[in-house]
Design a protein around this motif. Structure first.
Motif, PDB file in Angstrom:
ATOM      1  N   GLY A 189       0.848  -1.177   0.000  1.00  0.00           N
ATOM      2  CA  GLY A 189       0.000   0.000   0.000  1.00  0.00           C
ATOM      3  C   GLY A 189       0.885   1.228   0.000  1.00  0.00           C
ATOM      4  N   VAL A 190       0.333   2.361   0.393  1.00  0.00           N
ATOM      5  CA  VAL A 190       1.129   3.581   0.544  1.00  0.00           C
ATOM      6  C   VAL A 190       1.836   3.498   1.891  1.00  0.00           C
ATOM      7  CG1 VAL A 190       1.092   6.093   0.585  1.00  0.00           C
ATOM      8  CG2 VAL A 190      -0.574   4.847  -0.816  1.00  0.00           C
ATOM      9  N   LEU A 191       3.153   3.655   1.869  1.00  0.00           N
ATOM     10  CA  LEU A 191       3.955   3.445   3.073  1.00  0.00           C
ATOM     11  C   LEU A 191       4.348   4.763   3.742  1.00  0.00           C
ATOM     12  CD1 LEU A 191       6.418   0.703   1.712  1.00  0.00           C
ATOM     13  CD2 LEU A 191       4.180   0.378   2.812  1.00  0.00           C
ATOM     14  N   ARG A 192       4.290   4.767   5.088  1.00  0.00           N
ATOM     15  CA  ARG A 192       4.806   5.917   5.840  1.00  0.00           C
ATOM     16  C   ARG A 192       6.326   5.980   5.727  1.00  0.00           C
ATOM     17  NH1 ARG A 192       0.984   8.088   9.197  1.00  0.00           N
ATOM     18  NH2 ARG A 192      -0.833   6.766   9.609  1.00  0.00           N
ATOM     19  N   ASN A 193       6.941   4.805   5.732  1.00  0.00           N
ATOM     20  CA  ASN A 193       8.395   4.682   5.642  1.00  0.00           C
ATOM     21  C   ASN A 193       8.720   3.756   4.474  1.00  0.00           C
ATOM     22  OD1 ASN A 193      11.105   4.164   5.890  1.00  0.00           O
ATOM     23  ND2 ASN A 193      11.020   3.448   8.020  1.00  0.00           N
ATOM     24  N   PRO A 194       9.325   4.269   3.403  1.00  0.00           N
ATOM     25  CA  PRO A 194       9.580   3.441   2.226  1.00  0.00           C
ATOM     26  C   PRO A 194      10.490   2.246   2.501  1.00  0.00           C
ATOM     27  CG  PRO A 194      10.714   5.563   2.064  1.00  0.00           C
ATOM     28  CD  PRO A 194       9.788   5.665   3.213  1.00  0.00           C
ATOM     29  N   ASP A 195      11.215   2.285   3.623  1.00  0.00           N
ATOM     30  CA  ASP A 195      12.103   1.175   3.973  1.00  0.00           C
ATOM     31  C   ASP A 195      11.409   0.127   4.849  1.00  0.00           C
ATOM     32  OD1 ASP A 195      14.296   2.325   2.598  1.00  0.00           O
ATOM     33  OD2 ASP A 195      14.692   3.625   4.326  1.00  0.00           O
ATOM     34  N   ASP A 196      10.155   0.376   5.212  1.00  0.00           N
ATOM     35  CA  ASP A 196       9.396  -0.557   6.061  1.00  0.00           C
ATOM     36  C   ASP A 196       8.128  -0.973   5.321  1.00  0.00           C
ATOM     37  OD1 ASP A 196       8.002  -1.957   7.960  1.00  0.00           O
ATOM     38  OD2 ASP A 196       7.903  -0.334   9.439  1.00  0.00           O
ATOM     39  N   ASP A 197       8.149  -2.172   4.762  1.00  0.00           N
ATOM     40  CA  ASP A 197       7.020  -2.650   3.951  1.00  0.00           C
ATOM     41  C   ASP A 197       5.738  -2.824   4.746  1.00  0.00           C
ATOM     42  OD1 ASP A 197       8.486  -2.633   1.659  1.00  0.00           O
ATOM     43  OD2 ASP A 197       8.879  -4.779   1.588  1.00  0.00           O
ATOM     44  N   ASP A 198       5.833  -2.800   6.072  1.00  0.00           N
ATOM     45  CA  ASP A 198       4.639  -2.969   6.902  1.00  0.00           C
ATOM     46  C   ASP A 198       4.068  -1.645   7.406  1.00  0.00           C
ATOM     47  OD1 ASP A 198       4.552  -5.795   6.738  1.00  0.00           O
ATOM     48  OD2 ASP A 198       6.135  -5.943   8.249  1.00  0.00           O
ATOM     49  N   SER A 199       4.667  -0.523   6.984  1.00  0.00           N
ATOM     50  CA  SER A 199       4.213   0.788   7.472  1.00  0.00           C
ATOM     51  C   SER A 199       3.107   1.351   6.573  1.00  0.00           C
ATOM     52  CB  SER A 199       5.389   1.764   7.549  1.00  0.00           C
ATOM     53  OG  SER A 199       5.939   2.000   6.265  1.00  0.00           O
TER      54      SER A 199
END
Length: 257
Positions: A189-199
């Motif tokens: 989805g749209v991520l808060r943190n591009p380095d965290d796929d679960d954000s």
């Protein structure tokens, strides 16, 4: 009550990944009721251009489409990618029909004017999409597979952003159906943190988008994707979701409101 229709847009990165693509096509084929598939293919176009000795020029992540590159994207998007998807959907029991915007005059565009002094070449900005023509095909039991090419009515094919094709198609069909638009790509989805796929951000409104854009949470290629999604919602599309290509059931991802 309007009949439900699902539009799935699949990005070029997924088109290039055989495992993800095979799963997406199986899942898309299993969707009940009316449906439309919209595809990209930019990575394959870049690779094909390289093999032909044609330089790929980009400005802020957007492709410059000169005459040579227009030939490449027309071949790749309207031919190679589109017809392979159509053939594979037929193998999955879906009566698919590949279309560019020029076919049946379903999407009419104009050549993009100079933008910040940049000439993007044969790139199209959509003026209108013909929901009536598409609905006739759909009611005949056909599943349109839309390539990211349009035309200007003056004999020119135009390279057009696939997210925009999906959004404009959804808006045009919202008059006839209860439309769900799914932007599927390689993230959850749209991520808060591009380095965290679960954000994953659960929901985004217009106000949220402006805030995330201002503080840098959302940037780059995600900006036009969300802009297209918000435009669809504001034009009457019932539901818009940005999600992983292997999760097009609508139960996961970022909901645009």
């Amino acid at each position: 009550m309007k009949e439900k229709l699902t539009i799935v847009k699949v990005g070029g990165a997924v088109v290039e990944d055989e495992q993800q693509l095979a799963q997406l096509l199986r899942d898309f084929s299993a969707i009940e009721g009316r449906k439309v598939l919209v595809h990209g293919g930019g990575r394959k176009a870049t690779k094909t251009a390289e093999r032909l000795g044609i330089e790929t020029k980009m400005v802020n992540g957007r492709r410059i489409t000169d005459s040579d590159m227009l030939e490449v994207v027309t071949m790749v998007y309207g031919g190679l990618v589109n017809k392979n998807l159509v053939a594979r959907l037929q193998a999955n029991g879906v009566n698919a029909l590949g279309l560019t915007g020029a076919d049946g005059d379903v999407i009419h565009s104009h050549k993009r004017p100079l933008k910040d002094g940049v000439d993007f070449g044969w790139v199209g900005d959509v003026e209108r999409a013909d929901g009536q023509m598409l609905s006739r095909l759909i009611e005949a039991g056909i599943t349109p597979v839309m390539a990211p090419l349009t035309h200007d009515g003056e004999g020119h094919v135009l390279n057009t952003n696939a997210d925009t094709i999906a959004s404009e198609t959804a808006k045009a069909l919202a008059m006839y159906y209860d439309v769900t638009l799914i932007f599927s790509f390689e993230k959850k989805g749209v991520l808060r943190n591009p380095d965290d796929d679960d954000s994953v951000i659960d929901t985004i409104t217009r106000a949220d988008f402006e805030r995330y854009k201002a503080d840098g949470t959302i940037s780059g290629g995600m900006l036009p994707k969300i802009e297209n999604a918000l435009n669809a919602v504001e034009a009457g599309v019932s539901r818009v979701i940005i999600t992983l290509a292997t999760a097009i059931d609508g139960e996961h991802g970022t909901v645009i409101k």
